[in-house]
Design a protein around this motif. Structure first.
Motif, PDB file in Angstrom:
ATOM      1  N   ASP A  87       0.848  -1.202   0.000  1.00 17.15           N
ATOM      2  CA  ASP A  87       0.000   0.000   0.000  1.00 17.15           C
ATOM      3  C   ASP A  87       0.883   1.253   0.000  1.00 17.15           C
ATOM      4  O   ASP A  87       0.680   2.173  -0.788  1.00 17.15           O
ATOM      5  CB  ASP A  87      -0.916  -0.021   1.236  1.00 17.15           C
ATOM      6  CG  ASP A  87      -2.030   1.014   1.168  1.00 17.15           C
ATOM      7  OD1 ASP A  87      -2.430   1.388   0.047  1.00 17.15           O
ATOM      8  OD2 ASP A  87      -2.512   1.442   2.236  1.00 17.15           O
TER       9      ASP A  87
ATOM     10  N   HIS B  32       1.019   4.084  -2.892  1.00 22.74           N
ATOM     11  CA  HIS B  32       0.742   5.515  -2.657  1.00 22.74           C
ATOM     12  C   HIS B  32       1.825   6.382  -3.298  1.00 22.74           C
ATOM     13  O   HIS B  32       1.533   7.382  -3.951  1.00 22.74           O
ATOM     14  CB  HIS B  32       0.691   5.812  -1.151  1.00 22.74           C
ATOM     15  CG  HIS B  32      -0.493   5.207  -0.476  1.00 22.74           C
ATOM     16  ND1 HIS B  32      -0.562   5.004   0.871  1.00 22.74           N
ATOM     17  CD2 HIS B  32      -1.666   4.746  -0.981  1.00 22.74           C
ATOM     18  CE1 HIS B  32      -1.726   4.452   1.174  1.00 22.74           C
ATOM     19  NE2 HIS B  32      -2.403   4.276   0.061  1.00 22.74           N
TER      20      HIS B  32
ATOM     21  N   HIS C 245      -6.219   2.670  -6.805  1.00 19.46           N
ATOM     22  CA  HIS C 245      -7.049   2.810  -5.611  1.00 19.46           C
ATOM     23  C   HIS C 245      -8.537   2.700  -5.920  1.00 19.46           C
ATOM     24  O   HIS C 245      -9.290   2.144  -5.125  1.00 19.46           O
ATOM     25  CB  HIS C 245      -6.705   4.094  -4.851  1.00 19.46           C
ATOM     26  CG  HIS C 245      -5.597   3.864  -3.868  1.00 19.46           C
ATOM     27  ND1 HIS C 245      -4.297   3.730  -4.261  1.00 19.46           N
ATOM     28  CD2 HIS C 245      -5.617   3.683  -2.517  1.00 19.46           C
ATOM     29  CE1 HIS C 245      -3.551   3.470  -3.194  1.00 19.46           C
ATOM     30  NE2 HIS C 245      -4.327   3.446  -2.112  1.00 19.46           N
TER      31      HIS C 245
ATOM     32  N   HIS D 171      -6.790  -4.173   1.584  1.00 20.84           N
ATOM     33  CA  HIS D 171      -6.563  -3.043   0.676  1.00 20.84           C
ATOM     34  C   HIS D 171      -5.167  -3.057   0.027  1.00 20.84           C
ATOM     35  O   HIS D 171      -5.024  -3.014  -1.196  1.00 20.84           O
ATOM     36  CB  HIS D 171      -6.784  -1.748   1.465  1.00 20.84           C
ATOM     37  CG  HIS D 171      -6.389  -0.513   0.741  1.00 20.84           C
ATOM     38  ND1 HIS D 171      -7.059  -0.069  -0.370  1.00 20.84           N
ATOM     39  CD2 HIS D 171      -5.372   0.363   0.952  1.00 20.84           C
ATOM     40  CE1 HIS D 171      -6.474   1.047  -0.806  1.00 20.84           C
ATOM     41  NE2 HIS D 171      -5.456   1.322  -0.019  1.00 20.84           N
TER      42      HIS D 171
HETATM   43 ZN   LIG Z   1      -4.021   2.929  -0.071  1.00 23.27          ZN
END
Ligand SMILES: [Zn+2]
Length: 385
Positions: free
Chosen positions: A197, A201, A265, A279
């Motif tokens: 994650d 990002h 996302h 996620h």
């Molecule tokens: Zn994220």
């Protein structure tokens, strides 16, 4: 054109930062914080550690641990009730993205009227959010979302029936106490999923539309740290340097994505709300596919990333460097023990139409460097399946 930039988060970073809790709480006039966390954090003893430190610092903390892995509105309502019952005067978010986001939504709910759906970022909800809310200290126990330095809370609301982004500079915690020792106990799979994650990002923020050279520079460095240290953090969980660098990479990613995110996302959010998947793990699987899709629009930017991330082949033409970057990100998945395909996580083809519909409704892809249609979303799910 006039641009405005600001990075106001106060970050207290390093081994033992937890011991700064008292000196972080005093100027904020927090004496009776609601500690918002989840059962996993309680079970592994981290909540006890924080309570002990809070009491040593003269605070009188109240525990709230009813946060779901993908937080829902009920968690916020229950937390608000606990805040009122406990006569609290501030919030401590302790955990991964879910407790931290829930903590932000609880402080919003203390002073702002319901329903929460009116604060939906898609409906320009930020305009309804004022600075009037209780103070918050954030302590991350994972190195992933960087929610401890971020301005958004992502909550599944019944009224929108999706992961809803609530976004406001006022939601940003007053202080992030970033102590890598709190992340040492993360099991390899959680380390990998949350770390992917953080990596996503940084990569998506760098590629996002918009003029933000400060975020761009931060994202390039964050992407480099995440790629370099994630395998080490996964395979050597007690490696404090790897844990520290990953915690920093996560914060850099969250600071950078003030600029925006992208289609990864938007595709990942329905995989949580419909298929109930983690996620970060789904981000990691989707990332190479979305970069492939974006490549014609951002070949040179992909080379910038490849160069910053010191990827073999990055010194060739932009096309070669972009190819090398995508190949490296594909190879990273088995290296950190994450499957290469969504099918391996139980996603089935029949879910794609509903997920593609939700993905196109999601706001993140609005800053994707190549515009996407619902059909593109479906095709990307199909490729990642
Ligand atoms: Zn994220």
């Amino acid at each position: 054109m006039i641009s405005t930039f600001s990075f106001p988060t106060r970050i207290v970073f390093g081994r033992g930062a937890l011991r700064e809790l008292g000196s972080a709480a005093r100027p904020l006039r927090i004496a009776r914080p609601l500690v918002v966390t989840d059962r996993g954090v309680v079970a592994c003893g981290l909540a006890d550690q924080v309570f002990e430190e809070a009491r040593r610092a003269g605070l009188d903390p109240v525990l709230f641990a009813e946060v779901d892995p993908n937080p829902v509105e009920k968690n916020v309502l229950d937390g608000l009730a606990a805040y009122r019952r406990g006569n609290c005067d501030g919030v401590i978010g302790l955990g991964g993205g879910s407790p931290l986001d829930t903590a932000k939504a609880i402080r919003l709910a203390v002073t702002h009227p319901f329903p929460l759906a009116q604060y939906d970022d898609k409906l320009d909800g930020a305009a309804k959010i004022s600075a009037n809310m209780p103070p918050m200290i954030a302590m991350a126990t994972t190195a992933g979302t960087g929610s401890e330095v971020g301005r958004s809370a992502v909550i599944i609301l019944p009224a929108t029936d999706r992961k809803t982004v609530i976004f406001s500079p006022h939601l940003m915690p007053n202080v992030a106490l970033a102590d890598p020792e709190l992340t040492l106990g993360m099991p390899p799979q959680v380390t990998a999923g949350t770390g992917l994650d953080a990596l996503t990002h940084n990569v998506e923020a760098y590629l996002a539309l918009g003029y933000h050279p400060l975020c761009d520079a931060i994202a390039l460095h964050g992407a480099k740290l995440a790629l370099r240290y994630l395998p080490r953090a996964v395979h050597h969980g007690t490696d404090l340097e790897a844990r520290s660098q990953m915690l920093m990479a996560a914060m850099l990613g969250a600071v950078a994505f003030q600029k925006g995110l992208g289609a990864v996302h938007s595709l990942a959010h329905p995989l949580s709300s419909i298929a109930h998947l983690h996620h970060g793990t789904t981000n990691g699987i989707l990332l190479p596919h979305v970069l492939e899709f974006n490549r014609p629009a951002v070949t040179v930017r992909l080379r910038d990333l490849a160069v910053a991330m010191e990827i073999d082949g990055s010194r060739g033409t932009p096309a070669e460097a972009a190819e090398a970057l995508i190949a490296r990100l594909r190879a990273l998945l088995p290296e950190v023990g994450i499957p290469s395909h969504l099918g391996a996580l139980g996603v089935t083809r029949d879910l794609i139409p509903a997920m593609a519909r939700k993905a196109i409704e999601d706001a993140c892809h609005q800053s994707n460097p190549r515009p996407c249609t619902e059909a593109d979303m479906a095709a990307l799910y199909e490729k990642a399946l």
